[in-house]
Structure formats: C-alpha cells, structure tokens
Design an enzyme around this catalytic site. Structure first.
Site, PDB file in Angstrom:
ATOM      1  N   LYS A  53       0.863  -1.268   0.047  1.00 37.47           N
ATOM      2  CA  LYS A  53       0.195  -0.070   0.120  1.00 37.47           C
ATOM      3  C   LYS A  53       0.890   1.234   0.077  1.00 37.47           C
ATOM      4  CE  LYS A  53      -3.003   3.011   2.954  1.00 37.47           C
ATOM      5  NZ  LYS A  53      -3.583   3.085   4.402  1.00 37.47           N
ATOM      6  N   GLU A 104      -8.424  12.495  12.463  1.00 36.28           N
ATOM      7  CA  GLU A 104      -7.629  11.272  12.881  1.00 36.28           C
ATOM      8  C   GLU A 104      -6.834  11.677  14.011  1.00 36.28           C
ATOM      9  OE1 GLU A 104      -5.460   7.312  11.260  1.00 36.28           O
ATOM     10  OE2 GLU A 104      -5.955   8.867   9.587  1.00 36.28           O
TER      11      GLU A 104
END
Length: 409
Positions: A171, A216
């Site tokens: 990723k 976040e």
C-alpha cells in the site's frame, strides 16, 4: 535555554476560543469547542531530519523539568503546554516546531482557565474577526491527470510484487496539491471558524501557519492511559438517507478498503505495543460519519507500561500506514519518487504536550500551509492498493479537499 515560570488560573469558560487567537498567527487545537488557544511565543524550538521527533521529546523533557509551574486547575491542557507541528518526511526542508505560547486560554468540560508564561501581561480579549475574503484554489505541482498516472504507476509497482532492494509494496498513500494566495492582512481565524463549525467532531488546529481540521487522532496520553483512532478507507456520503446507508454498507464490505484499513491498524499496534503489551484495537472497524464522507475507523486503547510520554509515542508511530503505506520504508521511497513536492507538515503529527508528557496529537489531514508571503498550499491523499482505480482515488482526494476548499472559498 531560559527556565520558564508558568501560572494557570481558573476563569469563567469563554464561549469560543477562536476569537482569542492571533488573526495572523493563530495557535489553536480544539474539538467540539473544547481545547486551547495560544497568544504569542514564550519559547520556540525547531527540529529537522530523521531524529526530529525523538529530539523534540528529549528537549521537551528538559524544558518541563526546569519549568516552575503553579497550576490551580490541573486539567488536560492547563499548566505548561507546547503546541507542535512536525513534518511528514525526514528530508523536508520545512521546520518541525514546538511552541510554548506566552498566554493560553483553555476550556474543557465546563472549566475555563488562562495560563501566563514568564509573567506575560497580554490582554485576554476576544477580538472581532477581520473582513471576509474568498480565494480560489488551483491544481499545483501534481494536477489531476498526473495524479491518475501516479496512481497507475503505484498500482503497477504493487502488482509487480517487488522493488529493487526493497520489500514488496502492499500500500502507498499518494497525495496531490492545490495552491492559492491569501490576501495581505487576512484573518486566518475566519478559516478556523468555518472548519470548527462545519466539522465539529474533528481536531481543528493552527500551529505556525499550518492549519486544518483532522478527523484522525494519532495518539492521546493521560496519566498512563493511551488511546488512538485509526482512519483508513473512505466513501462519499449519499445524496439522501437511503443512498447514505448504502454508501456506508458498501464501505464496510469493500475488500479494497478493508485491506487498506487493516494495514493502518496493524502499523499502529506494532508501534504502540512495545510501550504497553496490553494495547488492543476494536475487533472490527466501524463506519464513522463525517459531513462530507464515510470513514472506516478503529479505536486503539490500553495502558502504558514504560512511562512513555505523548511525544515518545508520536515518534514511535509516525508515519503510520494511514499516511505513508506498507511496508513503511518502501512506501516512502515510492512517495518521494511519485510526488513532485515536499509535503511539509501535511500528514505529520500536530497537537500539544504538557509538563507531565501527556497530550493530544492528531495527524495533519484536511490541512493547508500558509507561508509568510501568503502562498497557500493544501494537500489531500488516498491510499493506493492493488485494487485501486485512478479515477476513484482522484475522486477521493476531491472529497478530502472539500473542508479546506470551502473554508477558504
């Protein structure tokens, strides 16, 4: 380094912290109206390079140990605090900073306070916001077509299974940029107010010209307890209730997004468990609703066993797979190759730390950098895995740009 003398006194909680911040150089970290706003700089520490976070943790321990603090409030954010913003990349030319404000105005859970450092006599007054302004943002160094090509290249790299002399890429988070110019004398508190009102469940922040509203939580530490919230995987909100529910379900069952999320959670647990073996995450991710999109989210929590402070954990965590990729070193090499810009403090840690080493730190997302000459650069990224589609990843960045684009324009 001069020893700091700090005095915190209780006041009636102010209705809003933002009007107390400096219009041109705001210092702010808040969520749902609670948090801290700073005025001026009593101490500024700058850090660079691969050891910047560890250096900051060590420097802060020295500052905290020598400070003389009289805090009658004793709540998270009172007493001696520093606001910080750190760069994403080790090689960034931009400085990472810790700033101790001369004056801090805080509110939390119905309690208000003011902190003064070295006898600062700055007036604690809410000032009216400056004139309204609107500015368009335009594609920067990585325009849409080039971003699509970068995603295609990254997918090809993942599918090929390996990079020369590096572990196989699984990723990578690729960002793109938008640019604009803030008018001379613009009151940046207007942008912060738009973000705080539009996205109340996020961390609205401003440190050293870096501002935004991040959903976040990188890490929170209080009296040995540690928590974090991991976000990875997202989907646009639906146009009506039925479409919105379908969007949330599609996200919750998307193998692409679940894989992306798993990489992010695993990276956080790997970083934190050496500091507390019992640290765990929620068994399955849940869908988190924000005004502009759905996120896959997982909460991490536990108890520290080694006395680490918030900055120690920030150093251990950054960069997570949510902003870099998996494996980290390979992903960083791909980011440096495919992104034609320095991210600066975008996707780096931003937050505050107190004398005890406790603090709250977010990941700088939905954010922008405003330079002294008014140049504004905003960033947004998307996680690229084997199943990624360039058009979908581009659309995801458009959604993530929305808070900043709307706040400025």
């Amino acid at each position: 380094m001069t020893d700091l003398t700090v005095e915190t006194r209780r006041i009636d909680p102010v209705p809003s912290l933002i009007p107390f911040a400096d219009p041109a150089h705001p210092l702010l970290f808040l969520r749902r109206g609670d948090g801290i706003a700073g005025i001026g700089e009593a101490l500024r520490l700058e850090f660079h390079g691969p050891t910047r976070l560890a250096d900051a943790a060590a420097a802060w321990r020295d500052v905290a140990a020598s400070a003389r603090v009289d805090d009658e409030v004793r709540i998270g954010g009172s007493g001696l605090v520093a606001c910080g913003a750190f760069t994403f990349d080790d090689d960034s030319t931009r400085a990472s900073v810790l700033i101790v404000p001369r004056v801090v105005i805080g509110r939390r859970d119905g309690v208000g306070w003011v902190t003064r450092v070295n006898g600062a006599d700055d007036a604690v007054v809410a000032s009216p916001l400056g004139a309204e302004y609107r500015l368009p943002l335009h594609p920067g160094a990585l325009p849409p077509d080039a971003y699509r090509e970068a995603v295609r290249t990254a997918v090809g790299r993942i599918l090929s299974g390996s990079l020369e002399k590096a572990p196989a890429l699984e990723k990578v988070v690729l960002a793109r940029d938008l640019v604009g110019h803030v008018p001379e004398g613009a009151d940046l508190r207007r942008v912060l107010l738009e973000l705080a009102l539009g996205y109340p469940d996020t961390w609205t922040f401003a440190v050293d010209g870096h501002l935004g509203s991040s959903p976040e939580t990188l890490v929170r530490v209080r009296d040995g307890d540690v928590t974090a919230r991991v976000l990875a995987g997202s989907h646009a909100r639906g146009a009506d209730a039925e479409a919105d529910a379908a969007a949330a379900l599609e996200l919750a069952t998307s193998s692409k997004d679940l894989d992306e999320h798993r990489f992010a959670v695993e990276s956080v647990l790997r970083a934190l468990r050496p500091h507390g073996p019992g640290i765990t995450s929620t068994e399955l991710p849940f869908t988190l609703k924000l005004p502009n999109l759905w996120h896959l989210a997982s909460d991490v929590h536990g108890r520290l066993s080694d006395g680490s402070g918030a900055l120690d954990l920030v150093a251990a965590l950054h960069p997570t797979a949510a902003v870099a990729g998996t494996p980290t070193r390979t992903a960083l090499e791909v980011i440096r190759e495919l992104e034609p810009f320095d991210r600066g403090r975008y996707s780096g840690p931003v937050g505050w730390v107190d004398q005890a080493g406790d603090g709250k730190w977010a990941i700088s997302l939905r954010s922008a950098e405003v330079d002294a000459d008014g140049t504004l650069t905003a960033y947004a990224g998307a996680g690229v895995v084997a199943e990624s589609d360039p058009d979908r990843e581009l659309a995801e960045t458009k959604l993530k740009f929305r808070p900043i684009v709307e706040a400025f324009g």
